[in-house]
Design a protein around this motif. Structure first.
Motif, PDB file in Angstrom:
ATOM      1  N   PRO A  10       0.822  -1.217   0.000  1.00 23.10           N
ATOM      2  CA  PRO A  10       0.000   0.000   0.000  1.00 23.10           C
ATOM      3  C   PRO A  10       0.853   1.263   0.000  1.00 23.10           C
ATOM      4  CG  PRO A  10      -0.680  -1.525   1.751  1.00 23.10           C
ATOM      5  CD  PRO A  10       0.606  -2.032   1.199  1.00 23.10           C
ATOM      6  N   ALA A  11       2.027   1.210   0.637  1.00 23.34           N
ATOM      7  CA  ALA A  11       2.895   2.393   0.701  1.00 23.34           C
ATOM      8  C   ALA A  11       3.428   2.759  -0.682  1.00 23.34           C
ATOM      9  CB  ALA A  11       4.051   2.147   1.666  1.00 23.34           C
ATOM     10  N   ARG A  14       0.515   4.371  -2.562  1.00 21.64           N
ATOM     11  CA  ARG A  14       0.276   5.735  -2.063  1.00 21.64           C
ATOM     12  C   ARG A  14       1.329   6.699  -2.591  1.00 21.64           C
ATOM     13  NH1 ARG A  14      -0.572   3.296   2.951  1.00 21.64           N
ATOM     14  NH2 ARG A  14       1.511   3.946   3.615  1.00 21.64           N
ATOM     15  N   THR A  15       2.589   6.256  -2.596  1.00 21.81           N
ATOM     16  CA  THR A  15       3.685   7.113  -3.060  1.00 21.81           C
ATOM     17  C   THR A  15       3.513   7.468  -4.530  1.00 21.81           C
ATOM     18  OG1 THR A  15       5.186   6.150  -1.433  1.00 21.81           O
ATOM     19  CG2 THR A  15       6.194   7.298  -3.283  1.00 21.81           C
ATOM     20  N   ARG A  17       0.698   7.417  -6.270  1.00 22.61           N
ATOM     21  CA  ARG A  17      -0.487   8.266  -6.432  1.00 22.61           C
ATOM     22  C   ARG A  17      -0.203   9.701  -6.018  1.00 22.61           C
ATOM     23  NH1 ARG A  17      -5.251   4.090  -4.382  1.00 22.61           N
ATOM     24  NH2 ARG A  17      -5.618   3.143  -6.427  1.00 22.61           N
ATOM     25  N   ALA A  18       0.543   9.881  -4.938  1.00 24.68           N
ATOM     26  CA  ALA A  18       0.889  11.228  -4.493  1.00 24.68           C
ATOM     27  C   ALA A  18       1.745  11.950  -5.530  1.00 24.68           C
ATOM     28  CB  ALA A  18       1.616  11.172  -3.153  1.00 24.68           C
ATOM     29  N   ASP A  22      -1.414   6.710 -11.266  1.00 29.30           N
ATOM     30  CA  ASP A  22      -2.481   5.902 -10.678  1.00 29.30           C
ATOM     31  C   ASP A  22      -2.456   4.510 -11.303  1.00 29.30           C
ATOM     32  OD1 ASP A  22      -4.620   5.203  -9.105  1.00 29.30           O
ATOM     33  OD2 ASP A  22      -6.109   6.056 -10.456  1.00 29.30           O
TER      34      ASP A  22
END
Length: 199
Positions: A10-11, A14-15, A17-18, A22
């Motif tokens: 998940p990390a 998230r990284t 996407r930030a 995507d």
């Protein structure tokens, strides 16, 4: 172009996407215990390649980009992935506290364009300085469950952040994916980072 992250982390998602990407997540199912290499950087590179290749083999898209990653902490020359249990996580933190380790992340990027495949592999390494935390802090952190979920038994973007006193190198790499390195690998394949932005 279809963008796929060959990782259950998940990390990492998230990284990315930030940073404007995507990707779709497809987990490789690679048996990590079956992969070996003479050094920790070589091991994470081999694992990243195995994961990306396994995912790509299951995709029939003519145009797809697959990103595979694997991270491990190197301490005293040993490769440390996720701890098996709370006892191992506790012992590891007792050996890491007040010291430095190196977090290595292997990156393997495969581009299939009109059926033709090209790939690049590289490793990012970041020196991690661990705080000299006491036994009670270690016990509380291990009880949280977080150290059991991540390579090296620590995070910098979660509960473990206060227990890391410094970094030398790319902080994104410690979270699990080196963004500057990934941008360079993509550019080498003729893919511009900003063209992958989803917004």
């Amino acid at each position: 172009m279809r963008l796929v992250l060959a990782s259950a982390s998940p990390a990492r998602l998230r990284t990315l996407r930030a940073a404007g990407l995507d990707p779709e997540v497809v987990v490789s199912g690679v048996d990590e215990e079956a992969v070996s290499a003479p050094t920790v950087p070589a091991l994470v590179a081999a694992l990243a390649q195995a994961k990306a290749s396994a995912v790509l083999s299951g995709l029939d898209d003519p145009d797809v980009l697959v990103i595979g990653c694997d991270s491990m902490l190197e301490l005293d020359g040993r490769a440390l992935g996720k701890p098996r249990d709370a006892e191992e996580a506790t012992a590891r933190w007792r050996s890491m506290r007040g010291r430095e380790g190196v977090l290595h992340t292997g990156h393997h990027v495969v581009l299939r364009r009109s059926g033709t495949e090209t790939a690049r592999t590289a490793v990012a390494s970041t020196v991690v300085e661990f705080a000299a935390i006491d036994d009670e802090e270690i016990a509380a952190y291990v009880r949280s469950g977080e150290p059991l979920l991540v390579a090296g038994a620590f995070t910098i973007d979660g509960l473990g952040g206060p227990f890391v006193s410094g970094l030398r190198g790319d902080p994104h790499n410690v979270v699990g994916i080196g963004l500057p390195l990934l941008r360079t690998l993509l550019a080498d394949l003729g893919v511009r980072w900003t063209d992958l932005w989803s917004r």
